[in-house]
Scaffold this motif. Structure first.
Motif, PDB file in Angstrom:
ATOM      1  N   THR A 203      48.483 -58.674  -4.912  1.00 42.43           N
ATOM      2  CA  THR A 203      48.952 -58.998  -3.612  1.00 42.43           C
ATOM      3  C   THR A 203      49.513 -59.832  -3.897  1.00 42.43           C
ATOM      4  O   THR A 203      50.847 -60.433  -2.883  1.00 42.43           O
ATOM      5  CB  THR A 203      47.636 -59.209  -2.847  1.00 42.43           C
ATOM      6  OG1 THR A 203      46.994 -57.118  -2.989  1.00 42.43           O
ATOM      7  CG2 THR A 203      47.897 -58.618  -1.585  1.00 42.43           C
ATOM      8  N   HIS A 204      49.423 -60.970  -4.360  1.00 46.85           N
ATOM      9  CA  HIS A 204      49.634 -61.929  -4.601  1.00 46.85           C
ATOM     10  C   HIS A 204      51.174 -61.837  -5.326  1.00 46.85           C
ATOM     11  O   HIS A 204      52.552 -62.486  -5.144  1.00 46.85           O
ATOM     12  CB  HIS A 204      49.266 -63.289  -6.058  1.00 46.85           C
ATOM     13  CG  HIS A 204      49.680 -64.332  -6.370  1.00 46.85           C
ATOM     14  ND1 HIS A 204      50.117 -65.191  -5.139  1.00 46.85           N
ATOM     15  CD2 HIS A 204      49.461 -64.963  -7.145  1.00 46.85           C
ATOM     16  CE1 HIS A 204      50.988 -66.482  -5.693  1.00 46.85           C
ATOM     17  NE2 HIS A 204      50.515 -65.675  -7.250  1.00 46.85           N
ATOM     18  N   LEU A 205      51.716 -61.052  -6.035  1.00 44.58           N
ATOM     19  CA  LEU A 205      52.553 -60.579  -6.869  1.00 44.58           C
ATOM     20  C   LEU A 205      53.654 -60.247  -5.764  1.00 44.58           C
ATOM     21  O   LEU A 205      54.451 -60.457  -5.601  1.00 44.58           O
ATOM     22  CB  LEU A 205      52.515 -59.613  -8.356  1.00 44.58           C
ATOM     23  CG  LEU A 205      51.964 -59.967  -9.032  1.00 44.58           C
ATOM     24  CD1 LEU A 205      52.432 -58.887 -10.772  1.00 44.58           C
ATOM     25  CD2 LEU A 205      52.175 -61.862  -9.874  1.00 44.58           C
ATOM     26  N   LYS A 206      53.031 -59.208  -5.291  1.00 43.03           N
ATOM     27  CA  LYS A 206      53.915 -58.771  -3.277  1.00 43.03           C
ATOM     28  C   LYS A 206      54.552 -59.857  -2.849  1.00 43.03           C
ATOM     29  O   LYS A 206      55.562 -59.246  -2.331  1.00 43.03           O
ATOM     30  CB  LYS A 206      53.315 -57.503  -2.667  1.00 43.03           C
ATOM     31  CG  LYS A 206      52.580 -55.950  -3.729  1.00 43.03           C
ATOM     32  CD  LYS A 206      52.006 -54.808  -3.397  1.00 43.03           C
ATOM     33  CE  LYS A 206      51.680 -53.764  -4.031  1.00 43.03           C
ATOM     34  NZ  LYS A 206      51.052 -52.881  -2.888  1.00 43.03           N
ATOM     35  N   GLU A 207      53.276 -60.775  -3.132  1.00 39.84           N
ATOM     36  CA  GLU A 207      53.750 -61.869  -1.762  1.00 39.84           C
ATOM     37  C   GLU A 207      55.260 -62.776  -2.241  1.00 39.84           C
ATOM     38  O   GLU A 207      55.976 -62.781  -1.833  1.00 39.84           O
ATOM     39  CB  GLU A 207      52.629 -62.313  -1.341  1.00 39.84           C
ATOM     40  CG  GLU A 207      51.885 -62.001  -0.472  1.00 39.84           C
ATOM     41  CD  GLU A 207      52.382 -61.686   0.649  1.00 39.84           C
ATOM     42  OE1 GLU A 207      53.018 -62.388   1.034  1.00 39.84           O
ATOM     43  OE2 GLU A 207      51.621 -60.375   1.756  1.00 39.84           O
TER      44      GLU A 207
ATOM     45  N   ILE B 250      57.952 -63.677 -12.138  1.00 41.51           N
ATOM     46  CA  ILE B 250      56.495 -64.131 -11.099  1.00 41.51           C
ATOM     47  C   ILE B 250      56.116 -62.712 -11.763  1.00 41.51           C
ATOM     48  O   ILE B 250      54.890 -62.656 -11.855  1.00 41.51           O
ATOM     49  CB  ILE B 250      57.616 -63.094  -9.923  1.00 41.51           C
ATOM     50  CG1 ILE B 250      58.376 -64.168  -9.256  1.00 41.51           C
ATOM     51  CG2 ILE B 250      56.428 -62.863  -8.852  1.00 41.51           C
ATOM     52  CD1 ILE B 250      59.435 -63.984  -8.702  1.00 41.51           C
ATOM     53  N   PHE B 251      56.337 -62.199 -12.632  1.00 42.53           N
ATOM     54  CA  PHE B 251      55.285 -60.080 -12.882  1.00 42.53           C
ATOM     55  C   PHE B 251      54.234 -61.168 -13.953  1.00 42.53           C
ATOM     56  O   PHE B 251      53.315 -60.727 -14.224  1.00 42.53           O
ATOM     57  CB  PHE B 251      55.713 -59.898 -13.441  1.00 42.53           C
ATOM     58  CG  PHE B 251      56.455 -58.477 -12.612  1.00 42.53           C
ATOM     59  CD1 PHE B 251      55.736 -57.409 -11.800  1.00 42.53           C
ATOM     60  CD2 PHE B 251      57.965 -58.294 -12.174  1.00 42.53           C
ATOM     61  CE1 PHE B 251      56.177 -56.755 -10.554  1.00 42.53           C
ATOM     62  CE2 PHE B 251      57.659 -57.391 -11.414  1.00 42.53           C
ATOM     63  CZ  PHE B 251      57.503 -56.809 -11.051  1.00 42.53           C
ATOM     64  N   TYR B 252      55.011 -61.963 -14.906  1.00 42.88           N
ATOM     65  CA  TYR B 252      54.019 -62.544 -16.085  1.00 42.88           C
ATOM     66  C   TYR B 252      53.153 -64.093 -15.357  1.00 42.88           C
ATOM     67  O   TYR B 252      52.649 -64.766 -16.308  1.00 42.88           O
ATOM     68  CB  TYR B 252      55.072 -62.264 -17.109  1.00 42.88           C
ATOM     69  CG  TYR B 252      54.569 -61.639 -17.937  1.00 42.88           C
ATOM     70  CD1 TYR B 252      53.544 -60.508 -18.427  1.00 42.88           C
ATOM     71  CD2 TYR B 252      55.757 -60.528 -17.451  1.00 42.88           C
ATOM     72  CE1 TYR B 252      53.677 -59.607 -19.009  1.00 42.88           C
ATOM     73  CE2 TYR B 252      55.782 -59.075 -17.802  1.00 42.88           C
ATOM     74  CZ  TYR B 252      54.609 -58.711 -18.418  1.00 42.88           C
ATOM     75  OH  TYR B 252      54.466 -57.444 -18.974  1.00 42.88           O
ATOM     76  N   HIS B 253      53.428 -64.813 -14.443  1.00 45.03           N
ATOM     77  CA  HIS B 253      53.266 -66.312 -14.300  1.00 45.03           C
ATOM     78  C   HIS B 253      51.384 -65.984 -14.224  1.00 45.03           C
ATOM     79  O   HIS B 253      51.410 -67.252 -14.983  1.00 45.03           O
ATOM     80  CB  HIS B 253      53.366 -66.863 -13.090  1.00 45.03           C
ATOM     81  CG  HIS B 253      53.405 -66.696 -11.946  1.00 45.03           C
ATOM     82  ND1 HIS B 253      52.753 -65.266 -10.760  1.00 45.03           N
ATOM     83  CD2 HIS B 253      52.428 -67.227 -11.161  1.00 45.03           C
ATOM     84  CE1 HIS B 253      52.585 -65.213 -10.287  1.00 45.03           C
ATOM     85  NE2 HIS B 253      52.132 -66.417  -9.839  1.00 45.03           N
TER      86      HIS B 253
END
Length: 204
Positions: free
Chosen positions: A43-47, A69-72
């Motif tokens: 959900t955090h990634l989607k945001e 973003i995907f890997y942070h």
């Protein structure tokens, strides 16, 4: 929003094979879906990707920022201090040799999500702001966010957690700005400061 589709398109675009994409997605989904992750999850990634899609045209290197973003938060443990470094190292480790991506930028961008300090590379400032946008949500959503963070740190009793969290929040307020881009400062700075001050009061 179809995260898998966005992820697959990105990896295909930068030079991954279909098999590699499927395996890497499986690993990513598993990492972000662990039961211990109440906030640092898909959900955090989607945001963050919503922010990315809104401001994509402001980025010099959109592929690098989206990959970051995907890997942070790929590696995330509430008791560890090197999550961002480990996440950055993992992100680089899965990249094929002849990939069409600036590896140094990816590494620096992911590491920058630890301190959230102003960076001389503007793309990294955008990434930091996408990560911190939660701080400027309406109070009810902000409250859900800090309750989720508390659950992630549930191994710590209140007498340890509360002063630690308050210190981290005060650090944001002590900086001249929370957000690093003019756009986010204009839109969100005031709201974020009010939310953080309210949370600190609750921690006392």
């Amino acid at each position: 929003m179809n995260l898998k589709e966005i992820y697959s398109d990105l990896l295909l675009n930068i030079g991954f094979s279909a098999n590699e994409i499927q395996q890497n997605w499986t690993d990513l989904e598993k990492a972000y879906s662990k039961k211990s992750r109440h906030y640092h999850n898909l959900t955090h990634l989607k945001e963050m990707i919503k922010g990315f899609e809104t401001y994509r045209d402001k980025l010099q290197n959109p592929n690098e920022i989206l990959f970051s973003i995907f890997y942070h938060d790929f590696v995330y443990s509430a008791s560890k201090k090197d999550n961002e470094l480990k996440s950055a190292e993992f992100a680089l480790a899965i990249l094929p040799e002849n990939i069409n991506l600036n590896k140094q930028l990816v590494f620096d961008a992911i590491c920058a999500t630890q301190q959230h300090q102003y960076n001389s590379i503007e793309d990294i400032n955008w990434l930091i702001d996408f990560d911190l946008k939660i701080l400027a949500k309406d109070w009810d959503d902000y409250k859900i966010y800090f309750e989720q963070i508390r659950k992630e740190y549930r191994i710590y009793p209140d007498f340890l957690y509360k002063p630690g969290r308050a210190k981290a929040l005060k650090h944001f307020l002590e900086n001249e700005f929370i957000f690093q881009t003019d756009e986010f400062r204009n839109l969100y700075e005031g709201k974020a400061r009010i939310n953080i001050e309210r949370e600190i009061e609750l921690l006392n």
